[in-house]
Design a protein around this motif. Structure first.
Motif, PDB file in Angstrom:
ATOM      1  N   GLY A   9       0.941  -1.179  -0.076  1.00 49.68           N
ATOM      2  CA  GLY A   9      -0.046  -0.032  -0.054  1.00 49.68           C
ATOM      3  C   GLY A   9       0.946   1.366   0.108  1.00 49.68           C
ATOM      4  O   GLY A   9       2.032   1.338  -0.589  1.00 49.68           O
ATOM      5  N   LYS A  10       0.423   2.301   0.729  1.00 49.47           N
ATOM      6  CA  LYS A  10       1.143   3.671   0.563  1.00 49.47           C
ATOM      7  C   LYS A  10       2.283   3.618   1.244  1.00 49.47           C
ATOM      8  O   LYS A  10       3.232   4.347   0.629  1.00 49.47           O
ATOM      9  CB  LYS A  10       0.232   4.842   1.354  1.00 49.47           C
ATOM     10  CG  LYS A  10      -0.028   4.447   2.829  1.00 49.47           C
ATOM     11  CD  LYS A  10      -0.876   5.647   3.305  1.00 49.47           C
ATOM     12  CE  LYS A  10      -0.956   5.323   4.930  1.00 49.47           C
ATOM     13  NZ  LYS A  10      -1.514   6.285   5.478  1.00 49.47           N
ATOM     14  N   MET A  11       2.654   2.861   2.381  1.00 55.31           N
ATOM     15  CA  MET A  11       4.021   2.666   2.869  1.00 55.31           C
ATOM     16  C   MET A  11       4.781   1.446   2.251  1.00 55.31           C
ATOM     17  O   MET A  11       5.822   1.727   1.641  1.00 55.31           O
ATOM     18  CB  MET A  11       3.812   2.643   4.204  1.00 55.31           C
ATOM     19  CG  MET A  11       3.269   3.727   5.277  1.00 55.31           C
ATOM     20  SD  MET A  11       4.656   4.954   5.162  1.00 55.31           S
ATOM     21  CE  MET A  11       5.598   4.473   6.463  1.00 55.31           C
ATOM     22  N   GLY A  12       4.235   0.376   2.243  1.00 52.97           N
ATOM     23  CA  GLY A  12       4.876  -0.690   1.957  1.00 52.97           C
ATOM     24  C   GLY A  12       5.588  -0.578   0.433  1.00 52.97           C
ATOM     25  O   GLY A  12       6.424  -0.830  -0.081  1.00 52.97           O
ATOM     26  N   GLY A  13       4.471  -0.351  -0.535  1.00 52.73           N
ATOM     27  CA  GLY A  13       4.766   0.084  -1.818  1.00 52.73           C
ATOM     28  C   GLY A  13       6.089   0.929  -2.133  1.00 52.73           C
ATOM     29  O   GLY A  13       6.734   0.733  -3.017  1.00 52.73           O
ATOM     30  N   ASN A  14       6.100   2.079  -1.451  1.00 50.35           N
ATOM     31  CA  ASN A  14       6.976   3.056  -1.411  1.00 50.35           C
ATOM     32  C   ASN A  14       8.461   2.540  -0.982  1.00 50.35           C
ATOM     33  O   ASN A  14       9.654   2.682  -1.637  1.00 50.35           O
ATOM     34  CB  ASN A  14       6.669   4.503  -1.062  1.00 50.35           C
ATOM     35  CG  ASN A  14       5.651   5.158  -1.756  1.00 50.35           C
ATOM     36  OD1 ASN A  14       5.267   4.919  -2.951  1.00 50.35           O
ATOM     37  ND2 ASN A  14       5.109   6.260  -1.442  1.00 50.35           N
ATOM     38  N   MET A  15       8.261   1.696   0.068  1.00 49.04           N
ATOM     39  CA  MET A  15       9.412   1.061   0.796  1.00 49.04           C
ATOM     40  C   MET A  15      10.138   0.153  -0.377  1.00 49.04           C
ATOM     41  O   MET A  15      11.407   0.111  -0.502  1.00 49.04           O
ATOM     42  CB  MET A  15       9.068   0.769   1.967  1.00 49.04           C
ATOM     43  CG  MET A  15       8.780   1.634   3.164  1.00 49.04           C
ATOM     44  SD  MET A  15       8.070   0.950   4.549  1.00 49.04           S
ATOM     45  CE  MET A  15       9.560   0.138   5.108  1.00 49.04           C
ATOM     46  N   ALA A  16       9.379  -0.751  -0.747  1.00 50.70           N
ATOM     47  CA  ALA A  16       9.849  -1.640  -1.908  1.00 50.70           C
ATOM     48  C   ALA A  16      10.443  -1.067  -2.810  1.00 50.70           C
ATOM     49  O   ALA A  16      11.610  -1.468  -3.372  1.00 50.70           O
ATOM     50  CB  ALA A  16       8.474  -2.666  -2.340  1.00 50.70           C
ATOM     51  N   GLU A  17       9.669   0.163  -3.446  1.00 50.68           N
ATOM     52  CA  GLU A  17      10.278   0.807  -4.652  1.00 50.68           C
ATOM     53  C   GLU A  17      11.705   1.394  -4.076  1.00 50.68           C
ATOM     54  O   GLU A  17      12.635   1.395  -4.941  1.00 50.68           O
ATOM     55  CB  GLU A  17       9.485   1.947  -4.986  1.00 50.68           C
ATOM     56  CG  GLU A  17      10.057   2.896  -6.148  1.00 50.68           C
ATOM     57  CD  GLU A  17      10.218   1.932  -7.574  1.00 50.68           C
ATOM     58  OE1 GLU A  17      11.006   2.428  -8.169  1.00 50.68           O
ATOM     59  OE2 GLU A  17       9.700   0.762  -7.577  1.00 50.68           O
ATOM     60  N   ARG A  18      11.775   1.674  -3.037  1.00 47.14           N
ATOM     61  CA  ARG A  18      13.207   2.854  -2.553  1.00 47.14           C
ATOM     62  C   ARG A  18      13.757   1.730  -2.275  1.00 47.14           C
ATOM     63  O   ARG A  18      15.485   1.788  -2.622  1.00 47.14           O
ATOM     64  CB  ARG A  18      12.901   3.309  -1.245  1.00 47.14           C
ATOM     65  CG  ARG A  18      14.279   4.016  -0.789  1.00 47.14           C
ATOM     66  CD  ARG A  18      13.641   4.974   0.658  1.00 47.14           C
ATOM     67  NE  ARG A  18      15.098   5.572   1.004  1.00 47.14           N
ATOM     68  CZ  ARG A  18      15.641   6.697   0.847  1.00 47.14           C
ATOM     69  NH1 ARG A  18      14.795   7.563  -0.147  1.00 47.14           N
ATOM     70  NH2 ARG A  18      16.572   7.233   1.135  1.00 47.14           N
ATOM     71  N   LEU A  19      13.848   0.300  -1.943  1.00 46.35           N
ATOM     72  CA  LEU A  19      14.622  -0.728  -1.675  1.00 46.35           C
ATOM     73  C   LEU A  19      15.112  -1.214  -3.130  1.00 46.35           C
ATOM     74  O   LEU A  19      16.452  -1.462  -3.472  1.00 46.35           O
ATOM     75  CB  LEU A  19      14.155  -1.844  -1.135  1.00 46.35           C
ATOM     76  CG  LEU A  19      13.873  -1.647   0.471  1.00 46.35           C
ATOM     77  CD1 LEU A  19      13.041  -2.823   0.988  1.00 46.35           C
ATOM     78  CD2 LEU A  19      15.124  -1.390   1.185  1.00 46.35           C
ATOM     79  N   ARG A  20      14.213  -1.450  -4.070  1.00 42.87           N
ATOM     80  CA  ARG A  20      14.911  -1.569  -5.421  1.00 42.87           C
ATOM     81  C   ARG A  20      15.908  -0.560  -6.040  1.00 42.87           C
ATOM     82  O   ARG A  20      16.651  -0.993  -6.899  1.00 42.87           O
ATOM     83  CB  ARG A  20      13.502  -1.845  -6.266  1.00 42.87           C
ATOM     84  CG  ARG A  20      12.648  -2.953  -6.066  1.00 42.87           C
ATOM     85  CD  ARG A  20      11.665  -3.343  -7.221  1.00 42.87           C
ATOM     86  NE  ARG A  20      10.726  -4.636  -7.025  1.00 42.87           N
ATOM     87  CZ  ARG A  20       9.567  -4.448  -6.191  1.00 42.87           C
ATOM     88  NH1 ARG A  20       8.935  -3.305  -6.292  1.00 42.87           N
ATOM     89  NH2 ARG A  20       8.850  -5.668  -6.150  1.00 42.87           N
ATOM     90  N   ARG A  21      15.528   0.714  -5.768  1.00 42.24           N
ATOM     91  CA  ARG A  21      16.113   1.813  -6.477  1.00 42.24           C
ATOM     92  C   ARG A  21      17.642   1.669  -5.772  1.00 42.24           C
ATOM     93  O   ARG A  21      18.698   2.075  -6.227  1.00 42.24           O
ATOM     94  CB  ARG A  21      15.575   3.116  -5.982  1.00 42.24           C
ATOM     95  CG  ARG A  21      14.495   3.369  -6.916  1.00 42.24           C
ATOM     96  CD  ARG A  21      13.789   4.748  -6.553  1.00 42.24           C
ATOM     97  NE  ARG A  21      12.516   5.037  -7.319  1.00 42.24           N
ATOM     98  CZ  ARG A  21      11.907   6.023  -7.101  1.00 42.24           C
ATOM     99  NH1 ARG A  21      12.366   7.157  -6.404  1.00 42.24           N
ATOM    100  NH2 ARG A  21      10.749   6.282  -7.742  1.00 42.24           N
TER     101      ARG A  21
END
Length: 314
Positions: A9-21
């Motif tokens: 969601g709003k937190m988990g999705g963005n955290m996953a994206e930051r980790l991928r980056r």
């Protein structure tokens, strides 16, 4: 590192994206198939290489408990579960004990940063055994803001969520003070430019802060907050902070008053509560009620990161 992320969601999705980056391999599971990498928790576990690390980012309470219980059935000894939601610190020890009986590690992490975390980084407050914290440091380093600050190993299991709870209690008091100050300035016939006043306080004053920046942003969008209703929910952590204060015989008059002010907001349309609602929406994307009483769409609306007990394996 390779890591599984449950709840996008709003937190988990963005955290996953930051980790991928940051170069990590993230396998994400969400009950919304449109954003999920796998179709079930079992498939998530099967995709990860042992020893596995799974970070849970779903709402506190039954969704978190059900998810962690299911992971306990699927994971193996040597694997590690991280609860990054807003769980009660007492629940952490229960999870740690149950997982520990299977040889599975557990770490609780309070996460702050809201919808801005993807760009700015997340403040992380962790509780758990030193060896588990050390194993997660590459993840923590990528998620937190650049520099020395932004991460703390606060203590044993439960400490991460306890300090995040206190953090949110302090946040309640700070937001309430800003909101009450705004209401007084609005009521004065001497002050002709309230927005400019708050803008001027962003530099050189002792109350300059990110919340002050967000207050200015909210007023730039709606100078008199005429589009909002003076109603603000409480996340639950404010209540837990006050309850913990009672248990430890620690007086928290400002935080307690701020919590009660939110209760008051549900009884009448309070001008100060309009600012509280505006600030919550600014930093976390929380839904706001319009002046007509309709709740606007926000990031706290039931969404993809909610895994109801009956659908934990959906």
């Amino acid at each position: 590192m390779q890591i599984g992320m449950v709840g996008l969601g709003k937190m988990g999705g963005n955290m996953a994206e930051r980790l991928r980056r940051g170069g990590h391999e993230v396998v994400g599971y969400d009950r919304n198939p449109a954003i999920s990498d796998v179709g079930s928790l079992r498939e998530l576990v099967d995709r990860l290489q042992a020893p596995r690390t799974v970070w849970v980012m779903v709402p506190a309470g039954d969704p978190t408990r059900t998810t962690i219980e299911r992971l306990g059935e699927l994971l193996s000894a040597g694997d590690l579960v991280v609860d990054g939601g807003n769980s009660h610190y007492r629940d952490d020890q229960v999870h740690a004990d149950r997982l520990g009986a299977r040889g599975i590690g557990f770490v609780d992490v309070g996460v702050s940063g809201g919808v801005w975390g993807l760009r700015e980084g997340y403040a992380l407050m962790a509780g758990g055994a030193p060896e588990h914290i050390e194993r997660l440091m590459p993840i923590f380093t990528t998620l937190k803001p650049p520099g020395e600050d932004g991460f703390v190993h606060a203590g044993k299991v439960g400490a991460g969520h306890f300090v995040k709870m206190v953090h949110n209690g302090i946040e309640y008091g700070m937001m309430q003070s800003l909101a009450e100050g705004w209401e007084l300035l609005e009521a004065s016939d001497l002050v002709t430019d309230v927005l400019a006043t708050f803008r001027s306080w962003r530099s050189g004053t002792v109350i300059r802060s990110w919340l002050l920046e967000l207050l200015v942003r909210a007023l730039e969008e709606d100078p008199h907050l005429s589009e909002l209703k003076g109603y603000a929910e409480d996340s639950g952590e404010g209540r837990w902070t006050v309850q913990a204060a009672v248990e430890h015989a620690v007086p928290l008059p400002a935080i307690t008053a701020a919590l009660y002010a939110r209760f008051t907001s549900r009884q009448a349309d309070s001008p100060a509560m309009k600012m509280i609602a505006a600030l919550r929406n600014q930093f976390g994307g929380h839904p706001v009620a319009s002046a007509e009483g309709q709740t606007g769409k926000g990031a706290d609306s039931p969404g993809a990161d909610v895994i109801p007990p009956a659908e934990a394996e959906r």
